[in-house]
Motif scaffolding. Structure first.
Motif, PDB file in Angstrom:
ATOM      1  N   LYS A 263       0.823  -1.212   0.000  1.00 58.75           N
ATOM      2  CA  LYS A 263       0.000   0.000   0.000  1.00 58.75           C
ATOM      3  C   LYS A 263       0.855   1.260   0.000  1.00 58.75           C
ATOM      4  N   VAL A 264       2.099   1.160   0.474  1.00 61.33           N
ATOM      5  CA  VAL A 264       2.932   2.361   0.609  1.00 61.33           C
ATOM      6  C   VAL A 264       4.137   2.367  -0.336  1.00 61.33           C
ATOM      7  N   ILE A 265       4.254   1.329  -1.182  1.00 61.39           N
ATOM      8  CA  ILE A 265       5.326   1.273  -2.172  1.00 61.39           C
ATOM      9  C   ILE A 265       4.724   1.465  -3.566  1.00 61.39           C
ATOM     10  N   SER A 266       5.290   2.407  -4.312  1.00 60.23           N
ATOM     11  CA  SER A 266       4.891   2.617  -5.701  1.00 60.23           C
ATOM     12  C   SER A 266       6.029   2.113  -6.584  1.00 60.23           C
ATOM     13  N   TYR A 267       5.745   1.106  -7.394  1.00 59.05           N
ATOM     14  CA  TYR A 267       6.788   0.321  -8.066  1.00 59.05           C
ATOM     15  C   TYR A 267       6.683   0.458  -9.584  1.00 59.05           C
ATOM     16  N   LEU A 268       7.793   0.832 -10.196  1.00 59.74           N
ATOM     17  CA  LEU A 268       7.900   0.861 -11.653  1.00 59.74           C
ATOM     18  C   LEU A 268       8.783  -0.297 -12.099  1.00 59.74           C
ATOM     19  N   PRO A 269       8.186  -1.369 -12.644  1.00 56.76           N
ATOM     20  CA  PRO A 269       9.008  -2.502 -13.070  1.00 56.76           C
ATOM     21  C   PRO A 269       9.773  -2.183 -14.351  1.00 56.76           C
ATOM     22  N   GLU A 270      10.727  -3.045 -14.648  1.00 60.61           N
ATOM     23  CA  GLU A 270      11.577  -2.832 -15.825  1.00 60.61           C
ATOM     24  C   GLU A 270      10.773  -2.958 -17.113  1.00 60.61           C
ATOM     25  N   ARG A 271       9.762  -3.823 -17.098  1.00 60.84           N
ATOM     26  CA  ARG A 271       8.960  -4.049 -18.305  1.00 60.84           C
ATOM     27  C   ARG A 271       7.537  -3.527 -18.113  1.00 60.84           C
ATOM     28  N   THR A 272       6.955  -3.044 -19.192  1.00 63.86           N
ATOM     29  CA  THR A 272       5.594  -2.514 -19.142  1.00 63.86           C
ATOM     30  C   THR A 272       4.599  -3.643 -18.884  1.00 63.86           C
ATOM     31  N   TYR A 273       3.662  -3.406 -17.973  1.00 67.63           N
ATOM     32  CA  TYR A 273       2.658  -4.418 -17.644  1.00 67.63           C
ATOM     33  C   TYR A 273       1.250  -3.945 -17.991  1.00 67.63           C
ATOM     34  N   LEU A 274       1.110  -2.765 -18.566  1.00 72.72           N
ATOM     35  CA  LEU A 274      -0.207  -2.192 -18.818  1.00 72.72           C
ATOM     36  C   LEU A 274      -0.938  -2.932 -19.935  1.00 72.72           C
ATOM     37  N   ASN A 275      -2.257  -2.935 -19.854  1.00 70.71           N
ATOM     38  CA  ASN A 275      -3.101  -3.534 -20.889  1.00 70.71           C
ATOM     39  C   ASN A 275      -3.083  -2.637 -22.120  1.00 70.71           C
ATOM     40  N   LYS A 276      -2.483  -3.123 -23.195  1.00 68.63           N
ATOM     41  CA  LYS A 276      -2.278  -2.298 -24.387  1.00 68.63           C
ATOM     42  C   LYS A 276      -3.591  -1.937 -25.082  1.00 68.63           C
ATOM     43  N   GLN A 277      -4.671  -2.644 -24.765  1.00 71.45           N
ATOM     44  CA  GLN A 277      -5.957  -2.356 -25.414  1.00 71.45           C
ATOM     45  C   GLN A 277      -6.668  -1.160 -24.781  1.00 71.45           C
ATOM     46  N   MET A 278      -6.178  -0.697 -23.645  1.00 71.74           N
ATOM     47  CA  MET A 278      -6.819   0.416 -22.940  1.00 71.74           C
ATOM     48  C   MET A 278      -6.321   1.759 -23.473  1.00 71.74           C
ATOM     49  N   ARG A 279      -7.172   2.766 -23.348  1.00 68.05           N
ATOM     50  CA  ARG A 279      -6.745   4.132 -23.601  1.00 68.05           C
ATOM     51  C   ARG A 279      -6.099   4.676 -22.313  1.00 68.05           C
ATOM     52  N   VAL A 280      -5.305   5.740 -22.456  1.00 64.25           N
ATOM     53  CA  VAL A 280      -4.576   6.270 -21.308  1.00 64.25           C
ATOM     54  C   VAL A 280      -5.539   6.677 -20.194  1.00 64.25           C
ATOM     55  N   TYR A 281      -6.635   7.354 -20.537  1.00 63.59           N
ATOM     56  CA  TYR A 281      -7.557   7.809 -19.481  1.00 63.59           C
ATOM     57  C   TYR A 281      -8.200   6.638 -18.752  1.00 63.59           C
ATOM     58  N   GLU A 282      -8.371   5.501 -19.453  1.00 64.80           N
ATOM     59  CA  GLU A 282      -8.933   4.313 -18.798  1.00 64.80           C
ATOM     60  C   GLU A 282      -7.953   3.744 -17.772  1.00 64.80           C
ATOM     61  N   VAL A 283      -6.663   3.802 -18.094  1.00 66.47           N
ATOM     62  CA  VAL A 283      -5.640   3.337 -17.149  1.00 66.47           C
ATOM     63  C   VAL A 283      -5.621   4.239 -15.917  1.00 66.47           C
ATOM     64  N   LEU A 284      -5.788   5.544 -16.126  1.00 65.19           N
ATOM     65  CA  LEU A 284      -5.852   6.482 -14.998  1.00 65.19           C
ATOM     66  C   LEU A 284      -7.021   6.148 -14.075  1.00 65.19           C
ATOM     67  N   GLU A 285      -8.173   5.871 -14.656  1.00 67.17           N
ATOM     68  CA  GLU A 285      -9.353   5.523 -13.850  1.00 67.17           C
ATOM     69  C   GLU A 285      -9.124   4.217 -13.090  1.00 67.17           C
ATOM     70  N   TYR A 286      -8.459   3.278 -13.744  1.00 67.87           N
ATOM     71  CA  TYR A 286      -8.141   1.990 -13.116  1.00 67.87           C
ATOM     72  C   TYR A 286      -7.251   2.202 -11.896  1.00 67.87           C
ATOM     73  N   PHE A 287      -6.204   3.022 -12.053  1.00 64.92           N
ATOM     74  CA  PHE A 287      -5.304   3.301 -10.935  1.00 64.92           C
ATOM     75  C   PHE A 287      -6.035   4.032  -9.813  1.00 64.92           C
ATOM     76  N   LYS A 288      -6.918   4.950 -10.185  1.00 72.60           N
ATOM     77  CA  LYS A 288      -7.678   5.702  -9.176  1.00 72.60           C
ATOM     78  C   LYS A 288      -8.544   4.762  -8.339  1.00 72.60           C
ATOM     79  N   ASP A 289      -9.146   3.764  -8.991  1.00 80.81           N
ATOM     80  CA  ASP A 289      -9.983   2.794  -8.267  1.00 80.81           C
ATOM     81  C   ASP A 289      -9.138   1.850  -7.414  1.00 80.81           C
ATOM     82  N   PHE A 290      -7.928   1.535  -7.901  1.00 85.01           N
ATOM     83  CA  PHE A 290      -7.108   0.504  -7.264  1.00 85.01           C
ATOM     84  C   PHE A 290      -6.282   1.050  -6.104  1.00 85.01           C
ATOM     85  N   TYR A 291      -5.789   2.295  -6.249  1.00 85.82           N
ATOM     86  CA  TYR A 291      -4.900   2.867  -5.228  1.00 85.82           C
ATOM     87  C   TYR A 291      -5.557   4.090  -4.589  1.00 85.82           C
TER      88      TYR A 291
END
Length: 230
Positions: free
Chosen positions: A72-100
């Protein structure tokens, strides 16, 4: 103490990857985790993020063993991209807002605009470097205690690196710390408070960056090259 790594060992198939690693990091520091490829940097990062389990030893974040609370208190940027490539950027933002709970969507939108990234773009239409910028924005838009960035500059052009470093510098609170794992030492050394040199699975040096430069009368990059004969 924000992070303590105590006598940590990690083996895969009887091969030692990390050997008796001991690290202490206080809040309010930018720390370079520096080593050649294959030195054990990413394995150590995955252990801190509870993605791997030590063969022996202990890792504490804010005095507690790594687990659900530390994530909950660590924000981690891995070496490789893990994002769903089918999503638009704003959808990823909404996903992060709901998750964190600590995700600041307004900060993310500002950083995306600064980096000239289109919030309506599909990730699949973006270059690898652009996707990495989006992922960095997501990570730095959380109000975390510890940011861990694994090779954050690898896929971006030199002109963008300075902006990304300034983004890192100006987007975490003063009590938080940032660990940057990289082999591009000359690019990041201007922002470092401390350095950790790791080689063949062992931490061979942890030092205040300015004290090390003054003692050796050299840049961190030059000291690293001497020690590892790069």
């Amino acid at each position: 103490m924000l992070l303590e790594v105590k006598h940590v060992n990690k083996s895969f198939n009887n091969k030692e990857i990390l050997k008796d690693v001991n690290i202490k990091i206080d809040g309010g520091k930018i720390v370079g985790l520096l080593g050649k490829n294959g030195a054990g940097k990413t394995t150590l990062i995955k252990l801190i993020n509870d993605l791997l389990t030590p063969t022996s030893g202990e890792i504490l974040v804010n005095g507690k063993s790594v687990g659900i609370e530390s994530k909950k208190v660590i924000s981690y940027l891995p070496e490789r991209t893990y994002l769903n490539k089918q999503m638009r950027v704003y959808e990823v933002l909404e996903y992060f807002k709901d998750f964190y709970e600590d995700f600041d969507i307004d900060k993310a939108k500002k950083l995306l605009k600064d980096l000239d990234l289109d919030i309506n773009e599909h990730l699949s239409k973006m270059s690898k470097g652009m996707q990495e910028k989006v992922q960095l924005v997501l990570v730095m838009s959380r109000n975390a205690d510890l940011y861990i960035l694994d090779e954050p500059l690898g896929g971006v052009d030199p002109a963008t690196r300075d902006y990304i470093l300034d983004t890192i510098l100006s987007n975490f609170n003063e009590n938080a710390s940032v660990i940057i794992s990289t082999h591009l030492i000359s690019d990041i050394e201007r922002i470092l408070d401390e350095v950790i040199f790791i080689d063949k699975g062992k931490v061979i040096l942890q030092s205040d960056a300015d004290k090390l430069r003054n003692k050796e009368k050299s840049s961190i990059d030059e000291i690293f090259r001497r020690m590892f004969k790069c």
